[in-house]
Design a protein around this motif. Structure first.
Motif, mmCIF file in Angstrom:
data_model
loop_
_atom_site.group_PDB
_atom_site.id
_atom_site.type_symbol
_atom_site.label_atom_id
_atom_site.label_comp_id
_atom_site.label_asym_id
_atom_site.label_seq_id
_atom_site.Cartn_x
_atom_site.Cartn_y
_atom_site.Cartn_z
ATOM 1 N N VAL A 201 6.322 -5.606 19.791
ATOM 2 C CA VAL A 201 5.200 -5.864 20.691
ATOM 3 C C VAL A 201 4.795 -4.555 21.366
ATOM 4 N N THR A 202 3.513 -4.233 21.280
ATOM 5 C CA THR A 202 2.966 -3.074 21.982
ATOM 6 C C THR A 202 1.865 -3.558 22.914
ATOM 7 N N ILE A 203 2.052 -3.348 24.211
ATOM 8 C CA ILE A 203 1.069 -3.783 25.207
ATOM 9 C C ILE A 203 0.108 -2.632 25.486
ATOM 10 N N SER A 204 -1.185 -2.901 25.368
ATOM 11 C CA SER A 204 -2.181 -1.860 25.625
ATOM 12 C C SER A 204 -2.880 -2.034 26.965
ATOM 13 N N ALA A 205 -2.922 -3.258 27.502
ATOM 14 C CA ALA A 205 -3.611 -3.463 28.782
ATOM 15 C C ALA A 205 -3.165 -4.770 29.415
ATOM 16 N N THR A 206 -3.051 -4.745 30.739
ATOM 17 C CA THR A 206 -2.848 -5.979 31.507
ATOM 18 C C THR A 206 -3.928 -6.045 32.583
ATOM 19 N N ARG A 207 -3.625 -5.528 33.775
ATOM 20 C CA ARG A 207 -4.575 -5.606 34.894
ATOM 21 C C ARG A 207 -5.595 -4.476 34.797
ATOM 22 N N ARG A 208 -6.864 -4.825 34.848
ATOM 23 C CA ARG A 208 -7.921 -3.816 34.808
ATOM 24 C C ARG A 208 -8.329 -3.440 36.220
ATOM 25 N N ASN A 209 -8.447 -2.144 36.465
ATOM 26 C CA ASN A 209 -8.873 -1.638 37.759
ATOM 27 C C ASN A 209 -10.308 -2.093 38.036
ATOM 28 N N ALA A 210 -10.521 -2.766 39.168
ATOM 29 C CA ALA A 210 -11.840 -3.332 39.467
ATOM 30 C C ALA A 210 -12.902 -2.244 39.614
ATOM 31 N N LEU A 211 -12.537 -1.099 40.186
ATOM 32 C CA LEU A 211 -13.517 -0.019 40.319
ATOM 33 C C LEU A 211 -13.829 0.611 38.964
ATOM 34 N N ARG A 212 -12.823 0.690 38.103
ATOM 35 C CA ARG A 212 -13.083 1.196 36.752
ATOM 36 C C ARG A 212 -14.043 0.257 36.017
ATOM 37 N N GLU B 148 -8.861 -10.014 36.903
ATOM 38 C CA GLU B 148 -8.167 -11.010 37.724
ATOM 39 C C GLU B 148 -6.656 -10.988 37.528
ATOM 40 N N GLY B 149 -6.164 -10.211 36.558
ATOM 41 C CA GLY B 149 -4.730 -10.182 36.284
ATOM 42 C C GLY B 149 -4.254 -11.382 35.499
ATOM 43 N N ARG B 150 -5.153 -11.961 34.694
ATOM 44 C CA ARG B 150 -4.834 -13.188 33.961
ATOM 45 C C ARG B 150 -4.960 -12.999 32.451
ATOM 46 N N ALA B 151 -4.840 -11.744 31.985
ATOM 47 C CA ALA B 151 -4.953 -11.478 30.551
ATOM 48 C C ALA B 151 -4.084 -10.294 30.169
ATOM 49 N N SER C 252 -3.839 -0.864 34.078
ATOM 50 C CA SER C 252 -2.390 -1.037 33.983
ATOM 51 C C SER C 252 -2.026 -1.675 32.650
ATOM 52 N N ALA C 253 -0.841 -1.322 32.163
ATOM 53 C CA ALA C 253 -0.276 -1.997 30.999
ATOM 54 C C ALA C 253 1.057 -2.645 31.372
ATOM 55 N N ALA C 254 1.262 -2.850 32.671
ATOM 56 C CA ALA C 254 2.526 -3.409 33.156
ATOM 57 C C ALA C 254 2.409 -4.919 33.355
ATOM 58 N N VAL C 255 3.358 -5.655 32.824
ATOM 59 C CA VAL C 255 3.384 -7.108 33.010
ATOM 60 C C VAL C 255 3.518 -7.444 34.493
ATOM 61 N N ALA C 256 4.215 -6.593 35.238
ATOM 62 C CA ALA C 256 4.426 -6.843 36.668
ATOM 63 C C ALA C 256 3.126 -6.886 37.455
ATOM 64 N N ASP C 257 2.041 -6.328 36.910
ATOM 65 C CA ASP C 257 0.762 -6.322 37.621
ATOM 66 C C ASP C 257 -0.067 -7.578 37.373
ATOM 67 N N LEU C 258 0.404 -8.464 36.518
ATOM 68 C CA LEU C 258 -0.285 -9.736 36.300
ATOM 69 C C LEU C 258 -0.014 -10.686 37.463
ATOM 70 N N VAL C 259 -0.889 -11.667 37.636
ATOM 71 C CA VAL C 259 -0.710 -12.638 38.716
ATOM 72 C C VAL C 259 0.185 -13.785 38.233
ATOM 73 N N GLN C 260 0.780 -14.454 39.197
ATOM 74 C CA GLN C 260 1.593 -15.629 38.890
ATOM 75 C C GLN C 260 0.704 -16.863 38.739
ATOM 76 N N PRO C 261 1.076 -17.830 37.898
ATOM 77 C CA PRO C 261 2.311 -17.883 37.098
ATOM 78 C C PRO C 261 2.203 -17.189 35.743
ATOM 79 N N PHE C 262 1.031 -16.577 35.474
ATOM 80 C CA PHE C 262 0.830 -15.961 34.162
ATOM 81 C C PHE C 262 1.855 -14.860 33.907
ATOM 82 N N ARG C 263 2.227 -14.123 34.955
ATOM 83 C CA ARG C 263 3.200 -13.036 34.796
ATOM 84 C C ARG C 263 4.507 -13.548 34.197
ATOM 85 N N ASP C 264 5.041 -14.620 34.781
ATOM 86 C CA ASP C 264 6.310 -15.157 34.278
ATOM 87 C C ASP C 264 6.142 -15.781 32.898
#
Length: 268
Positions: A132-143, A206-209, A104-116
């Protein structure tokens, strides 16, 4: 043994037919590391869910209906054992399947409070005129698992037949020959463009980056979390500008300097 009538959602569900389907589904569930069904002959919610999952995962059905008819596509595939021996790792597998495990490259997929925190930092950057160009947020665990074991099998760090079976990941690493197994895994490494051994415990998983590229022209003023404007000049890149890194830290968005686009909640 063929079934005589339909099995599944709104099916006839004769006991003998349901038993046949449950045993065949269990062959698939076992091969893919999933929990087997009770072979009771009763077509309950778990059996229907397994039929639906088989249609979606093995047959790529756009609208799985949870029903198996005699002589129908689902029955023919199930009776033939399709899906019970996962396809072999390699370029063909990657081209056919890797898109099922998107990052995912969506900020909405990050965990709180890091998302906000990220959202607030991004707003401050954009208000100041930065791009600002976002290339990645949450990484798929199976990937991540795919990438990790592609590397380890290719480099001979784990035997192909010792890679754990993971629910939802339909792949066979062991080609029956070590050289072919390593070649298949290396082909996947190449297609994933892997340069270093991928981790299974990253902040992205973990959704923290977040990985992002930040740039600007001239000198801009970016407000820190307390609202104080900070002048940010050269170098005009979020990768290397330490003044910008200090502003990000006030939001709890911390730069990992050794990884150019990478920011996280703890700098890792």
């Amino acid at each position: 043994m063929p079934i005589g009538a339909s099995v599944g959602k709104n099916g006839v569900n004769d006991l003998a037919d349901v038993l046949v389907v449950q045993h065949l589904l269990n062959d698939w569930l076992g091969a893919t590391g999933q929990k087997p069904l009770p072979t009771s002959g009763e077509c309950g919610t778990r059996t229907i869910a397994a039929i639906t999952a088989y249609q979606a995962q093995v047959l790529d059905a756009a609208r799985p209906d949870g029903l198996i008819g005699p002589g129908g596509r689902t029955w023919l595939a199930l009776a033939a054992g399709q899906g019970t021996r996962p396809p072999l790792a390699g370029a063909e597998w990657w081209n056919a399947n890797q898109a099922r495990y998107p990052n995912s490259a969506a900020v909405a997929d990050l965990v709180q409070p890091f998302r906000d925190n990220v959202a607030a930092f991004l707003k401050a950057l954009k208000d100041a005129g930065a791009s600002v160009t976002i290339s990645a947020t949450r990484r798929n665990a199976l990937r991540a698992q795919l990438m990790h074991y592609s590397w380890r099998v290719a480099k001979g760090l784990v035997a192909p037949n010792k890679v754990p079976v993971l629910p939802g990941l339909d792949i066979r690493w062991d080609h029956g020959d070590l050289a072919r197994s390593k070649a298949g895994a290396q082909a996947m490494c190449d297609l994933f463009q892997i340069a270093f051994e991928p981790s299974l415990t990253s902040r992205h998983i973990e959704g923290r980056a977040i990985d992002m590229t930040i740039g600007w022209n001239g000198t801009i003023k970016v407000r820190d979390k307390q609202g104080k404007p900070r002048e940010i000049a050269a170098p005009r890149s979020g990768d290397t500008n330490r003044d910008l890194h200090r502003v990000g830290a006030t939001y709890g968005v911390i730069k990992l300097v050794s990884d150019p686009p990478h920011w996280s909640d703890d700098g890792r």
